[in-house]
Design an enzyme around this catalytic site. Structure first.
Site, short mmCIF file in Angstrom:
data_model
loop_
_atom_site.label_atom_id
_atom_site.label_comp_id
_atom_site.label_asym_id
_atom_site.label_seq_id
_atom_site.Cartn_x
_atom_site.Cartn_y
_atom_site.Cartn_z
N ASN A 1 80.63 22.51 -0.15
CA ASN A 1 80.71 21.06 0.05
C ASN A 1 79.98 20.25 -1.01
O ASN A 1 80.39 19.15 -1.35
CB ASN A 1 80.23 20.70 1.46
CG ASN A 1 78.87 21.25 1.77
OD1 ASN A 1 78.33 22.08 1.04
ND2 ASN A 1 78.29 20.78 2.85
N GLU B 1 69.63 27.76 4.28
CA GLU B 1 70.07 26.40 4.63
C GLU B 1 71.40 26.53 5.33
O GLU B 1 72.43 26.76 4.68
CB GLU B 1 70.23 25.55 3.36
CG GLU B 1 68.94 25.30 2.61
CD GLU B 1 68.01 24.36 3.34
OE1 GLU B 1 68.40 23.79 4.37
OE2 GLU B 1 66.86 24.23 2.88
N CYS C 1 76.54 19.61 6.28
CA CYS C 1 75.83 20.44 7.25
C CYS C 1 74.98 19.62 8.22
O CYS C 1 74.84 19.98 9.37
CB CYS C 1 74.94 21.43 6.51
SG CYS C 1 73.89 20.60 5.32
N GLU D 1 64.32 23.02 1.11
CA GLU D 1 64.67 22.66 -0.26
C GLU D 1 64.10 21.26 -0.52
O GLU D 1 63.71 20.54 0.38
CB GLU D 1 66.19 22.68 -0.45
CG GLU D 1 66.73 24.08 -0.29
CD GLU D 1 68.13 24.31 -0.84
OE1 GLU D 1 69.07 23.63 -0.41
OE2 GLU D 1 68.27 25.20 -1.72
P1 NAD Z 1 79.88 30.49 4.23
O1 NAD Z 1 78.77 30.97 5.07
O2 NAD Z 1 81.25 30.93 4.53
O3 NAD Z 1 79.64 30.87 2.70
C1 NAD Z 1 78.48 30.46 2.02
C2 NAD Z 1 78.28 31.33 0.80
O4 NAD Z 1 77.89 32.65 1.22
C3 NAD Z 1 79.52 31.52 -0.06
O5 NAD Z 1 79.13 31.52 -1.43
C4 NAD Z 1 80.01 32.91 0.34
O6 NAD Z 1 80.74 33.58 -0.66
C5 NAD Z 1 78.71 33.62 0.60
N1 NAD Z 1 78.79 34.77 1.50
C6 NAD Z 1 79.67 34.98 2.51
N2 NAD Z 1 79.39 36.16 3.12
C7 NAD Z 1 78.31 36.70 2.49
C8 NAD Z 1 77.56 37.89 2.67
N3 NAD Z 1 77.85 38.76 3.63
N4 NAD Z 1 76.51 38.10 1.84
C9 NAD Z 1 76.18 37.21 0.89
N5 NAD Z 1 76.88 36.07 0.66
C10 NAD Z 1 77.92 35.80 1.46
O7 NAD Z 1 79.75 28.90 4.26
P2 NAD Z 1 80.75 27.81 3.65
O8 NAD Z 1 81.96 27.83 4.51
O9 NAD Z 1 80.86 27.99 2.19
O10 NAD Z 1 79.93 26.48 3.89
C11 NAD Z 1 79.94 25.83 5.11
C12 NAD Z 1 78.69 26.14 5.91
O11 NAD Z 1 77.53 25.89 5.13
C13 NAD Z 1 78.56 25.28 7.12
O12 NAD Z 1 78.11 26.03 8.21
C14 NAD Z 1 77.53 24.27 6.72
O13 NAD Z 1 76.86 23.67 7.77
C15 NAD Z 1 76.64 25.06 5.84
N6 NAD Z 1 75.91 24.20 4.92
C16 NAD Z 1 74.55 24.08 5.07
C17 NAD Z 1 73.83 23.25 4.24
C18 NAD Z 1 72.34 23.08 4.38
O14 NAD Z 1 71.70 22.65 3.44
N7 NAD Z 1 71.75 23.40 5.51
C19 NAD Z 1 74.49 22.54 3.24
C20 NAD Z 1 75.86 22.70 3.10
C21 NAD Z 1 76.55 23.55 3.95
#
Ligand code: NAD
Length: 487
Positions: A152, A249, A283, A461
């Site tokens: 995002n 995060e 998020c 962060e």
């Molecule tokens: P996701 O969890 O599907 O993927 C996040 C990242 O993790 C990607 O780069 C993905 O390739 C990687 N990943 C996936 N499986 C993994 C594994 N087993 N080991 C290591 N890396 C792995 O999330 P998304 O769909 O890309 O993003 C949306 C989510 O992120 C939502 O839940 C949102 O709330 C959260 N988010 C949190 C914040 C925050 O700062 N708290 C900010 C933005 C998004």
């Protein structure tokens, strides 16, 4: 439309490709067209990146913090100078409206580089007076850190992780989300141009398996992930099993509480920003909007009118206020939740459909959506949807709404709108969340810490807190007398 980078990965100051890795097509979410074709990192590429980081880090950590900071601040200036082209790249990668990416994405990355570039020279250990003898603490770099990004806020995420890491004398290997691989490469080029020595910021592309390989690599000291709660649990387990530092995060289902005495336009504006910005893919969004009974009708009238006026369409048109979701799967997930909301008995108050937009028939658009009559137990009020779907709930008492707001596995953020400031502070004090906003929502300037409690994450962060999380303490005891040995 094309946005093909020189190669898939950026390692040791230059582009690297290895077409043996899994195909990683980049899709423009507004049209569904493929704008670049990349490859995921192979084991060989992962090793190259980690090794480059390991080799470069010790000399970087030896430099004066102010000198390291100067490199980051030069990179911040380059980001600002290229804001327009980077914003366009971010819009192509994410589908977010250019009106947003021009002000929020490279700009917040630049803010982070500037802030940590300046702050690091003031971030020192402590002196401990022991009555004659003394001790001091040193803030030392961790070594090689891994950053794993969500889709995002791609360039912001890359900068929020790399800026404090590099400022403290670490090296970083960054893996962007497979959905948005482009802007981290642009950031890597900028770091090199700003004078960052080769090997300190490396970008490797890939899916979850590449993230997992990095998170369990024996030469890696820390993993910082932005992603969903299920991914966070897996990555934290991997980091834990190798005794690595970790920052998580993760997701949320945050409450936004609007009391009867709130300024109505500000409350509506806050609720809309906290649900519809970036097409709801934020998020910290306040997706459970609790409205006190006395203000409910007026709030809903203004919310409806302003929501219906949102301009949805071509993300590159500066007039557009809302672009598409990131991909087809996310569009299906969000429309699935809208169906669930209806089946659960919530009232679909407005939106809920896929708009028909000429020239963008294959894009992943969705209308800004408001459900009323939502109850605490409905899935749309408990689960993270990650799309522009607002649930409006009503309440009568302060104690009641605090208890209901806290009744969630998540704890990322919360908001309170009220003109009664003692109450606003009292409620903010009671809410189980890493960030609380009073009379605004979703502002995350780099000067203040950001992160979650409960399932929403570990660590922070931004702010000086991030420098703590990218360093470790060494204690040095200094004897000024004789050794009092009993032997
Ligand atoms: P996701 O969890 O599907 O993927 C996040 C990242 O993790 C990607 O780069 C993905 O390739 C990687 N990943 C996936 N499986 C993994 C594994 N087993 N080991 C290591 N890396 C792995 O999330 P998304 O769909 O890309 O993003 C949306 C989510 O992120 C939502 O839940 C949102 O709330 C959260 N988010 C949190 C914040 C925050 O700062 N708290 C900010 C933005 C998004």
């Amino acid at each position: 439309m094309k946005a093909q980078p020189t190669a898939s990965h950026y390692i040791n100051g230059r582009y690297v490709d290895d077409d043996q890795g899994a195909a990683l097509p980049v899709i423009y979410p507004a049209t569904g067209e493929t704008i670049a074709r990349l490859h995921a990192a192979t084991t060989n590429v992962i090793e190259l990146a980690v090794e480059a980081a390991r080799a470069a880090q010790p000399a970087w950590a030896q430099m004066k913090p102010a000198e390291r900071g100067r490199v980051l601040r030069r990179a911040a200036d380059l980001l600002r100078a290229r804001n327009a082209e980077l914003a366009r790249l971010e819009t192509l990668d994410t589908g977010k409206a250019i009106q947003e990416t021009l002000v929020a994405d490279p700009a917040s990355a630049a803010d982070a580089l500037e802030f940590f570039g300046g702050a690091v020279a003031t971030f020192n250990g402590d002196y401990v007076d022991l009555g004659g003898s003394f001790a001091y603490t040193r803030r030392e770099a961790l070594g090689v850190c891994v950053g794993i990004g969500a889709w995002n806020y791609p360039i912001q995420g890359a900068a929020w992780k790399s800026a404090p890491a590099l400022a403290m004398g670490n090296a970083m290997v960054f893996k962007p989300s497979e959905n948005t691989p482009l802007s981290a490469l642009a950031l890597a080029e900028i770091y090199t141009e700003a004078g960052l020595p080769d090997g300190l910021f490396n970008v490797v592309q890939g899916y979850g398996d590449v993230g997992a390989a990095l998170a369990s690599h024996p030469l890696v000291a820390k993993v910082s992930l932005t992603g969903s709660v299920p991914t966070g649990k897996k990555v934290l387990a991997l980091a834990g099993s190798h005794m690595k530092h970790a920052t998580m995060e993760l997701g949320g289902k945050s409450p936004l509480i609007i009391f009867d005495d709130a300024d109505i336009e500000n409350a509506v504006g806050g609720a809309m920003m906290g649900n519809f910005y970036s097409t709801g893919q934020v998020c910290s969004n306040g997706t459970r909007v609790f409205v006190q009974n006395g203000i409910y009708e007026r709030f809903l009238d203004r919310l409806t009118a302003r929501t219906k006026a949102i301009r949805i369409g071509d993300p590159l048109d500066p007039e557009t206020q809302m672009g598409p979701l990131i991909n087809k799967a996310q569009q299906e997930k969000v429309t699935g939740y809208i169906e669930i909301g209806k089946q659960e008995g919530a009232t679909l108050h407005c939106g809920g459909g896929i708009p028909s937009l000429q020239g963008f028939e294959n894009g992943f658009f969705i209308e800004p959506t408001i459900f009323t009559g939502v109850t605490d137990t409905m899935r749309i009020a408990r689960e993270e949807i990650f799309g522009p779907v607002m649930s409006v709930l009503t309440f009568s008492e302060e104690d009641e709404v605090i208890a209901r707001a806290n009744n969630s596995e998540f704890g990322l953020s919360a908001g309170v709108f009220s003109r009664d400031l003692p109450r606003a502070h009292r409620v903010a004090g009671e809410l189980q969340a890493g960030s609380c906003w009073i009379n605004n929502y979703n502002l995350t300037p780099v000067e203040i810490p950001f992160g979650g409690v409960k399932q929403s994450g570990i660590g922070r962060e931004n702010s000086l807190a991030a420098l703590h999380h990218y360093s470790q303490l060494k204690t040095v005891y200094v004897e000024t007398g004789d050794v009092a040995s009993p032997y």
